[in-house]
Design a protein around this motif. Structure first.
Motif, PDB file in Angstrom:
ATOM      1  N   VAL A 231      60.714  50.509 -20.064  1.00 39.03           N
ATOM      2  CA  VAL A 231      61.677  49.907 -19.127  1.00 39.03           C
ATOM      3  C   VAL A 231      63.040  50.584 -19.255  1.00 39.03           C
ATOM      4  O   VAL A 231      63.646  50.989 -18.256  1.00 39.03           O
ATOM      5  CB  VAL A 231      61.810  48.388 -19.387  1.00 39.03           C
ATOM      6  CG1 VAL A 231      63.046  47.822 -18.696  1.00 39.03           C
ATOM      7  CG2 VAL A 231      60.559  47.659 -18.923  1.00 39.03           C
ATOM      8  N   LEU A 232      63.528  50.707 -20.475  1.00 39.48           N
ATOM      9  CA  LEU A 232      64.892  51.177 -20.706  1.00 39.48           C
ATOM     10  C   LEU A 232      65.048  52.681 -20.534  1.00 39.48           C
ATOM     11  O   LEU A 232      66.113  53.150 -20.122  1.00 39.48           O
ATOM     12  CB  LEU A 232      65.347  50.778 -22.117  1.00 39.48           C
ATOM     13  CG  LEU A 232      65.408  49.274 -22.415  1.00 39.48           C
ATOM     14  CD1 LEU A 232      65.802  49.055 -23.861  1.00 39.48           C
ATOM     15  CD2 LEU A 232      66.385  48.566 -21.481  1.00 39.48           C
ATOM     16  N   ARG A 233      64.015  53.439 -20.850  1.00 41.32           N
ATOM     17  CA  ARG A 233      64.143  54.898 -20.836  1.00 41.32           C
ATOM     18  C   ARG A 233      63.471  55.562 -19.636  1.00 41.32           C
ATOM     19  O   ARG A 233      63.847  56.660 -19.232  1.00 41.32           O
ATOM     20  CB  ARG A 233      63.552  55.482 -22.121  1.00 41.32           C
ATOM     21  CG  ARG A 233      64.255  55.012 -23.390  1.00 41.32           C
ATOM     22  CD  ARG A 233      65.690  55.550 -23.486  1.00 41.32           C
ATOM     23  NE  ARG A 233      66.330  55.104 -24.728  1.00 41.32           N
ATOM     24  CZ  ARG A 233      67.155  54.076 -24.804  1.00 41.32           C
ATOM     25  NH1 ARG A 233      67.455  53.382 -23.704  1.00 41.32           N
ATOM     26  NH2 ARG A 233      67.700  53.732 -25.963  1.00 41.32           N
ATOM     27  N   GLU A 234      62.467  54.893 -19.065  1.00 42.46           N
ATOM     28  CA  GLU A 234      61.715  55.514 -17.973  1.00 42.46           C
ATOM     29  C   GLU A 234      61.868  54.803 -16.639  1.00 42.46           C
ATOM     30  O   GLU A 234      61.450  55.318 -15.604  1.00 42.46           O
ATOM     31  CB  GLU A 234      60.231  55.582 -18.347  1.00 42.46           C
ATOM     32  CG  GLU A 234      59.956  56.387 -19.626  1.00 42.46           C
ATOM     33  CD  GLU A 234      58.518  56.281 -20.107  1.00 42.46           C
ATOM     34  OE1 GLU A 234      57.698  55.691 -19.369  1.00 42.46           O
ATOM     35  OE2 GLU A 234      58.222  56.781 -21.201  1.00 42.46           O
ATOM     36  N   GLY A 235      62.424  53.594 -16.674  1.00 42.12           N
ATOM     37  CA  GLY A 235      62.579  52.844 -15.429  1.00 42.12           C
ATOM     38  C   GLY A 235      61.323  52.123 -14.996  1.00 42.12           C
ATOM     39  O   GLY A 235      61.158  51.791 -13.817  1.00 42.12           O
ATOM     40  N   SER A 236      60.417  51.848 -15.937  1.00 42.28           N
ATOM     41  CA  SER A 236      59.181  51.155 -15.624  1.00 42.28           C
ATOM     42  C   SER A 236      59.439  49.682 -15.321  1.00 42.28           C
ATOM     43  O   SER A 236      60.483  49.132 -15.676  1.00 42.28           O
ATOM     44  CB  SER A 236      58.194  51.260 -16.791  1.00 42.28           C
ATOM     45  OG  SER A 236      57.856  52.599 -17.053  1.00 42.28           O
ATOM     46  N   SER A 237      58.453  49.062 -14.694  1.00 41.11           N
ATOM     47  CA  SER A 237      58.549  47.631 -14.439  1.00 41.11           C
ATOM     48  C   SER A 237      58.153  46.856 -15.692  1.00 41.11           C
ATOM     49  O   SER A 237      57.494  47.392 -16.588  1.00 41.11           O
ATOM     50  CB  SER A 237      57.636  47.242 -13.276  1.00 41.11           C
ATOM     51  OG  SER A 237      56.284  47.528 -13.597  1.00 41.11           O
ATOM     52  N   LEU A 238      58.559  45.603 -15.762  1.00 37.26           N
ATOM     53  CA  LEU A 238      58.179  44.710 -16.843  1.00 37.26           C
ATOM     54  C   LEU A 238      57.400  43.567 -16.206  1.00 37.26           C
ATOM     55  O   LEU A 238      57.959  42.754 -15.466  1.00 37.26           O
ATOM     56  CB  LEU A 238      59.409  44.172 -17.579  1.00 37.26           C
ATOM     57  CG  LEU A 238      59.120  43.268 -18.783  1.00 37.26           C
ATOM     58  CD1 LEU A 238      58.363  44.013 -19.872  1.00 37.26           C
ATOM     59  CD2 LEU A 238      60.414  42.685 -19.342  1.00 37.26           C
ATOM     60  N   THR A 239      56.109  43.541 -16.484  1.00 41.48           N
ATOM     61  CA  THR A 239      55.240  42.548 -15.847  1.00 41.48           C
ATOM     62  C   THR A 239      55.427  41.184 -16.486  1.00 41.48           C
ATOM     63  O   THR A 239      55.306  41.033 -17.709  1.00 41.48           O
ATOM     64  CB  THR A 239      53.761  42.974 -15.955  1.00 41.48           C
ATOM     65  OG1 THR A 239      53.604  44.260 -15.358  1.00 41.48           O
ATOM     66  CG2 THR A 239      52.857  41.978 -15.255  1.00 41.48           C
ATOM     67  N   LEU A 240      55.703  40.194 -15.654  1.00 39.75           N
ATOM     68  CA  LEU A 240      55.812  38.809 -16.100  1.00 39.75           C
ATOM     69  C   LEU A 240      54.568  38.053 -15.669  1.00 39.75           C
ATOM     70  O   LEU A 240      54.060  38.249 -14.570  1.00 39.75           O
ATOM     71  CB  LEU A 240      57.051  38.138 -15.499  1.00 39.75           C
ATOM     72  CG  LEU A 240      58.404  38.768 -15.849  1.00 39.75           C
ATOM     73  CD1 LEU A 240      59.519  38.010 -15.145  1.00 39.75           C
ATOM     74  CD2 LEU A 240      58.633  38.792 -17.348  1.00 39.75           C
ATOM     75  N   ALA A 241      54.074  37.173 -16.531  1.00 34.79           N
ATOM     76  CA  ALA A 241      52.866  36.406 -16.214  1.00 34.79           C
ATOM     77  C   ALA A 241      53.135  35.446 -15.064  1.00 34.79           C
ATOM     78  O   ALA A 241      54.224  34.918 -14.925  1.00 34.79           O
ATOM     79  CB  ALA A 241      52.427  35.649 -17.451  1.00 34.79           C
TER      80      ALA A 241
END
Length: 241
Positions: A231-241
């Motif tokens: 998330v912080l370095r690549e800009g990925s999403s963070l999946t929430l349940a």
């Protein structure tokens, strides 16, 4: 005002911030990563500051419309200034306006990393930019009401808030949102959470409150958890349940 040009998402974004004043950290990036989007959605970033949440969403997500609203002219000007440095996949528009004066914006999603110290808090900085970014200028009930007024009937709200005040904000939000989810955040496994991502959705259903498992930021060696690192370095999403 002294400013710096800082890297976010491993240098994929470059954003101006004040050297002395409120400076965005990991919370804004993590909150932006949680937002689920699809083409042509209308997103409002309330209290957008220098634009970190807006920029992170605009980098990760394609073909959506993002508006950042910021009342402080200094932060707003820096957000505009950073536009020339960043290649984005969605359009961002920043406006210099008080959220209290915004009516019926009809957003699909509202996101905010709001000032969360009480007005009566003992926290007080000599720097007014920090105070404005961290101390409530609008009563929490009025804030949530204003969020609701600027969402359409199936709209969603994402925010990050001190865990100690979760009960307070949920009590207010349940008057406006049918579905509320709490995602506690803790620095390390087995540590108590100190903040939480709060999600609210307007829906034609019975009231539902869900508390999820903790989002853990660090491994025991103090490095970031793999998903948080992405998330912080690549800009990925963070999946929430």
């Amino acid at each position: 005002m002294d400013i710096s040009l800082d890297n976010f998402l491993g240098g994929q974004l470059r954003i101006y911030q004040p050297v002395k004043g409120y400076r965005a950290g990991t919370d804004s990036v993590i909150l932006a990563a949680c937002i689920k989007t699809k083409k042509d959605l209308k997103i409002l970033d309330v209290g957008s500051g220098v634009g970190v949440i807006s920029y992170c969403i605009g980098f990760r997500c394609s073909n959506i419309n993002i508006t950042g609203i910021e009342k402080n002219i200094n932060y707003y000007s820096l957000a505009i200034k950073s536009l020339k440095f960043n290649k984005l996949n969605s359009k961002i528009n920043f406006i210099n306006k008080n959220f209290q004066d915004l009516h019926a914006f009809n957003s699909d999603i509202i996101v905010s990393n709001p000032p969360w110290f009480n007005k009566s808090s003992t926290y007080l900085s000599d720097n007014n930019l920090i105070n404005e970014a961290k101390i409530e200028s609008l009563d929490l009930e009025l804030w949530v009401s204003q969020v609701s007024k600027n969402l359409h009937q199936n709209g969603e709200y994402y925010t990050i808030f001190p865990f100690s005040r979760v009960e307070e904000i949920v009590k207010i939000m349940k008057n406006y949102f049918n579905i509320i989810k709490i995602y506690p955040i803790t620095s390390f496994q087995n540590h108590a959470p100190d903040r939480a991502i709060i999600y609210g959705k307007k829906a034609n259903t019975k009231y539902t409150l869900i508390k999820s498992d903790n989002i853990i930021i660090h491994k025991p060696d103090k490095s970031f958890m793999d998903n948080i690192y992405r998330v912080l370095r690549e800009g990925s999403s963070l999946t929430l349940a």
